[in-house]
Design an enzyme around this catalytic site. Structure first.
Site, PDB file in Angstrom:
ATOM      1  CE1 TYR A  41      -3.927   2.205   0.584  1.00 38.06           C
ATOM      2  CE2 TYR A  41      -2.635   3.182   2.340  1.00 38.06           C
ATOM      3  CZ  TYR A  41      -3.740   3.213   1.519  1.00 38.06           C
ATOM      4  OH  TYR A  41      -4.644   4.243   1.614  1.00 38.06           O
ATOM      5  CG  PHE A  99     -12.600   1.062  18.451  1.00 44.21           C
ATOM      6  CD1 PHE A  99     -12.005  -0.194  18.329  1.00 44.21           C
ATOM      7  CD2 PHE A  99     -11.822   2.116  18.931  1.00 44.21           C
ATOM      8  CE1 PHE A  99     -10.660  -0.396  18.662  1.00 44.21           C
ATOM      9  CE2 PHE A  99     -10.483   1.922  19.275  1.00 44.21           C
ATOM     10  CZ  PHE A  99      -9.896   0.674  19.129  1.00 44.21           C
ATOM     11  CD  GLN A 102      -1.915   1.843  18.655  1.00 42.73           C
ATOM     12  OE1 GLN A 102      -1.672   1.843  19.853  1.00 42.73           O
ATOM     13  NE2 GLN A 102      -2.502   0.799  18.069  1.00 42.73           N
ATOM     14  N   PRO A 114       2.238   2.383  12.380  1.00 47.63           N
ATOM     15  CG  PRO A 114       1.861   3.800  10.569  1.00 47.63           C
ATOM     16  CD  PRO A 114       1.441   2.479  11.150  1.00 47.63           C
TER      17      PRO A 114
HETATM   18  P1  NAD Z   1     -12.647   1.852  -0.011  1.00 50.03           P
HETATM   19  O1  NAD Z   1     -11.986   0.525   0.086  1.00 50.03           O
HETATM   20  O2  NAD Z   1     -13.993   2.008   0.600  1.00 50.03           O
HETATM   21  O3  NAD Z   1     -12.742   2.326  -1.520  1.00 50.03           O
HETATM   22  C1  NAD Z   1     -11.871   1.932  -2.525  1.00 50.03           C
HETATM   23  C2  NAD Z   1     -12.683   1.677  -3.778  1.00 50.03           C
HETATM   24  O4  NAD Z   1     -11.781   1.329  -4.850  1.00 50.03           O
HETATM   25  C3  NAD Z   1     -13.652   0.502  -3.631  1.00 50.03           C
HETATM   26  O5  NAD Z   1     -14.910   0.870  -4.138  1.00 50.03           O
HETATM   27  C4  NAD Z   1     -13.004  -0.601  -4.452  1.00 50.03           C
HETATM   28  O6  NAD Z   1     -13.921  -1.535  -4.946  1.00 50.03           O
HETATM   29  C5  NAD Z   1     -12.310   0.194  -5.531  1.00 50.03           C
HETATM   30  N1  NAD Z   1     -11.187  -0.510  -6.165  1.00 50.03           N
HETATM   31  C6  NAD Z   1     -10.185  -1.180  -5.544  1.00 50.03           C
HETATM   32  N2  NAD Z   1      -9.329  -1.689  -6.463  1.00 50.03           N
HETATM   33  C7  NAD Z   1      -9.813  -1.333  -7.689  1.00 50.03           C
HETATM   34  C8  NAD Z   1      -9.397  -1.566  -9.018  1.00 50.03           C
HETATM   35  N3  NAD Z   1      -8.297  -2.264  -9.283  1.00 50.03           N
HETATM   36  N4  NAD Z   1     -10.148  -1.054 -10.030  1.00 50.03           N
HETATM   37  C9  NAD Z   1     -11.261  -0.337  -9.778  1.00 50.03           C
HETATM   38  N5  NAD Z   1     -11.723  -0.092  -8.520  1.00 50.03           N
HETATM   39  C10 NAD Z   1     -11.001  -0.584  -7.501  1.00 50.03           C
HETATM   40  O7  NAD Z   1     -11.630   2.916   0.634  1.00 50.03           O
HETATM   41  P2  NAD Z   1     -11.778   4.477   0.888  1.00 50.03           P
HETATM   42  O8  NAD Z   1     -11.548   4.710   2.319  1.00 50.03           O
HETATM   43  O9  NAD Z   1     -12.993   5.021   0.260  1.00 50.03           O
HETATM   44  O10 NAD Z   1     -10.491   5.026   0.132  1.00 50.03           O
HETATM   45  C11 NAD Z   1     -10.565   5.656  -1.135  1.00 50.03           C
HETATM   46  C12 NAD Z   1      -9.195   6.173  -1.534  1.00 50.03           C
HETATM   47  O11 NAD Z   1      -8.730   7.112  -0.568  1.00 50.03           O
HETATM   48  C13 NAD Z   1      -8.140   5.073  -1.629  1.00 50.03           C
HETATM   49  O12 NAD Z   1      -7.303   5.345  -2.728  1.00 50.03           O
HETATM   50  C14 NAD Z   1      -7.383   5.217  -0.341  1.00 50.03           C
HETATM   51  O13 NAD Z   1      -6.050   4.782  -0.466  1.00 50.03           O
HETATM   52  C15 NAD Z   1      -7.459   6.719  -0.091  1.00 50.03           C
HETATM   53  N6  NAD Z   1      -7.307   7.014   1.337  1.00 50.03           N
HETATM   54  C16 NAD Z   1      -8.318   6.791   2.215  1.00 50.03           C
HETATM   55  C17 NAD Z   1      -8.135   7.051   3.563  1.00 50.03           C
HETATM   56  C18 NAD Z   1      -9.212   6.844   4.587  1.00 50.03           C
HETATM   57  O14 NAD Z   1      -8.950   7.049   5.764  1.00 50.03           O
HETATM   58  N7  NAD Z   1     -10.419   6.484   4.236  1.00 50.03           N
HETATM   59  C19 NAD Z   1      -6.897   7.537   4.013  1.00 50.03           C
HETATM   60  C20 NAD Z   1      -5.879   7.742   3.079  1.00 50.03           C
HETATM   61  C21 NAD Z   1      -6.103   7.488   1.736  1.00 50.03           C
HETATM   62  N1  UDP Z   2      -6.519  -0.618  15.655  1.00 54.60           N
HETATM   63  C1  UDP Z   2      -6.922  -1.111  16.895  1.00 54.60           C
HETATM   64  N2  UDP Z   2      -7.992  -1.941  16.940  1.00 54.60           N
HETATM   65  C2  UDP Z   2      -8.699  -2.299  15.849  1.00 54.60           C
HETATM   66  C3  UDP Z   2      -8.300  -1.777  14.579  1.00 54.60           C
HETATM   67  C4  UDP Z   2      -7.198  -0.945  14.541  1.00 54.60           C
HETATM   68  O1  UDP Z   2      -6.308  -0.802  17.926  1.00 54.60           O
HETATM   69  O2  UDP Z   2      -9.677  -3.058  15.981  1.00 54.60           O
HETATM   70  C5  UDP Z   2      -5.372   0.320  15.600  1.00 54.60           C
HETATM   71  C6  UDP Z   2      -4.310  -0.028  14.555  1.00 54.60           C
HETATM   72  O3  UDP Z   2      -3.358  -0.925  15.098  1.00 54.60           O
HETATM   73  C7  UDP Z   2      -3.735   1.332  14.250  1.00 54.60           C
HETATM   74  C8  UDP Z   2      -4.904   2.300  14.444  1.00 54.60           C
HETATM   75  O4  UDP Z   2      -5.864   1.574  15.220  1.00 54.60           O
HETATM   76  O5  UDP Z   2      -2.729   1.661  15.179  1.00 54.60           O
HETATM   77  C9  UDP Z   2      -5.542   2.744  13.128  1.00 54.60           C
HETATM   78  O6  UDP Z   2      -5.809   1.590  12.369  1.00 54.60           O
HETATM   79  P1  UDP Z   2      -6.549   1.650  10.943  1.00 54.60           P
HETATM   80  O7  UDP Z   2      -6.463   0.282  10.371  1.00 54.60           O
HETATM   81  O8  UDP Z   2      -7.890   2.251  11.102  1.00 54.60           O
HETATM   82  O9  UDP Z   2      -5.704   2.693  10.089  1.00 54.60           O
HETATM   83  P2  UDP Z   2      -4.140   2.886   9.783  1.00 54.60           P
HETATM   84  O10 UDP Z   2      -3.335   2.009  10.678  1.00 54.60           O
HETATM   85  O11 UDP Z   2      -3.995   2.513   8.355  1.00 54.60           O
HETATM   86  O12 UDP Z   2      -3.911   4.311  10.065  1.00 54.60           O
END
Ligand code: NAD
Ligand code: UDP
Ligand code: UDP
Length: 313
Positions: free
Chosen positions: A144, A190, A208, A273
């Protein structure tokens, strides 16, 4: 009226973005392979004549016409992106190449949904855009993190080499309605656990930190980024700088759901992280943006969503 492509449009963030663009009078082509996205996220948009749904995998070429592209396709939760890590890297890298190739051919403006994960386990706190990050290239999160870093590289090389109009936003942990109840991210985990009265799972000691942004704020930041002058490429951090430990989050969720759930401690996943908090000075200056929805307010709406989902099931 613009024609806008949203890849990953049936996902959590993508579905909110499609909705927002349609409300703004645009035509939307939602491109998704439904790996983590759900039809139910966009079911209410299907009858809108300005909305079009295309089942397509962005690792394959796509020939369509549009004015702007938001590239969100990529699973975002650790359990989903680690389920098929090779496919995750392909989605970020081949997906970026195809969407940039598309943008180049049709002269579209294109935005990349990048992530705070490009900073890895950061030793600079809070994280500013000029920090290069500390990412393990061979760990379980690398598919990722490195995929997203490579996508940023591609965006900036298409910008330098082909003068493409690009925007890169680095999204920090965002939550809200339409998160997948089983996607394993901390806020949804949660809430779902607390509503069911199950143990709330803290990974590691729960010390964290993360900073949580409500989805509506994030979408506003994304749309504002797309509207900046062509000279502005980002990368720009978009997130809520209020920082919480996972223990604080768990306690708050249990209190707000009035739950009898107990905390249980599970092993910390590899490369998790230790701290994360955005410096949003650039977003404030360049986008005139800052978050408006506090965690308590956003959690209230998200808890209601998961309650309603549980009732409907
Ligand atoms: P999500 O998993 O709900 O959405 C991702 C979407 O992409 C899904 O609808 C999935 O079916 C589609 N997808 C995956 N692989 C694909 C492919 N090969 N071709 C076409 N579609 C595909 O996640 P989200 O939280 O909505 O995240 C959306 C974007 O934002 C992602 O790129 C993610 O990395 C980025 N992002 C999200 C967060 C967050 O906290 N939600 C944080 C940082 C970055
Ligand atoms: N985490 C947790 N319990 C859970 C799911 C996640 O303590 O049931 C922690 C995880 O280890 C991380 C933080 O919550 O430190 C955020 O996790 P998430 O997967 O939401 O996002 P990311 O780690 O990608 O920021
Ligand atoms: N591409 C696409 N749609 C288009 C144009 C290009 O999906 O409308 C893909 C195609 O797979 C191509 C990639 O984007 O290989 C990169 O395009 P670019 O023009 O940068 O390079 P090419 O490989 O065509 O030389």
């Amino acid at each position: 009226m613009e024609r806008v492509v949203v890849t990953g449009g049936a996902g959590f963030l993508g579905s909110h973005l499609c909705e927002r663009l349609l409300a703004g009078g645009h035509e939307v082509i939602c491109v998704d392979n439904f790996f983590t996205g759900r039809k139910s996220n966009i079911a209410h948009l299907l009858s809108n004549p300005n909305f079009e749904l295309l089942r397509h995998d962005v690792t394959m070429p796509l020939y369509i016409e549009a004015d702007t592209i938001y590239n969100l396709a990529c699973p975002a939760s650790p359990i989903h992106y680690q389920f098929d890590p090779v496919q995750t890297t392909k989605t970020s890298v081949h997906g970026a190449i195809n969407m940039l190739g598309l943008a180049k051919r049709i002269k579209a403006k294109i935005l990349q949904a990048s992530t705070s994960e490009v900073y890895g386990d950061p030793e600079v706190h809070p994280q500013t855009e000029d920090y290069w990050g500390r990412v393990n290239p061979i760990g379980i999160r690398s598919c990722y993190d490195e995929g997203k870093r490579c996508a940023e590289t591609l965006f900036f090389d298409y910008w330098r080499q082909y003068k493409l109009r690009i925007k890169v936003i680095r999204i920090f942990n965002t939550y809200g309605p339409r998160m997948h109840p089983q996607d394993g991210r901390v806020v949804s985990n949660f809430i779902v656990q607390a509503l069911r009265g199950e143990d709330v799972t803290i990974y590691g000691e729960g010390t964290q930190t993360r900073s949580f942004c409500y989805v509506d704020d994030l979408i506003e930041g994304m749309i504002r980024t797309m509207s900046t002058p062509d000279e502005f490429t980002g990368p720009v951090n978009v997130g809520n700088p209020r920082e919480f430990t996972m223990l604080e989050l768990a306690t708050l969720v249990i209190k707000m759901t009035d739950s009898k759930s107990q905390l249980v401690f599970k092993p910390l996943p590899g490369d998790d992280p230790r701290q994360r908090k955005p410096d949003i000075s650039l977003a404030k200056k360049a986008l005139d943006w800052s978050p408006t929805i506090e965690l308590e307010q956003g959690l209230e709406r998200t808890i209601k969503y998961f309650r309603d989902q549980a009732k409907a099931a």
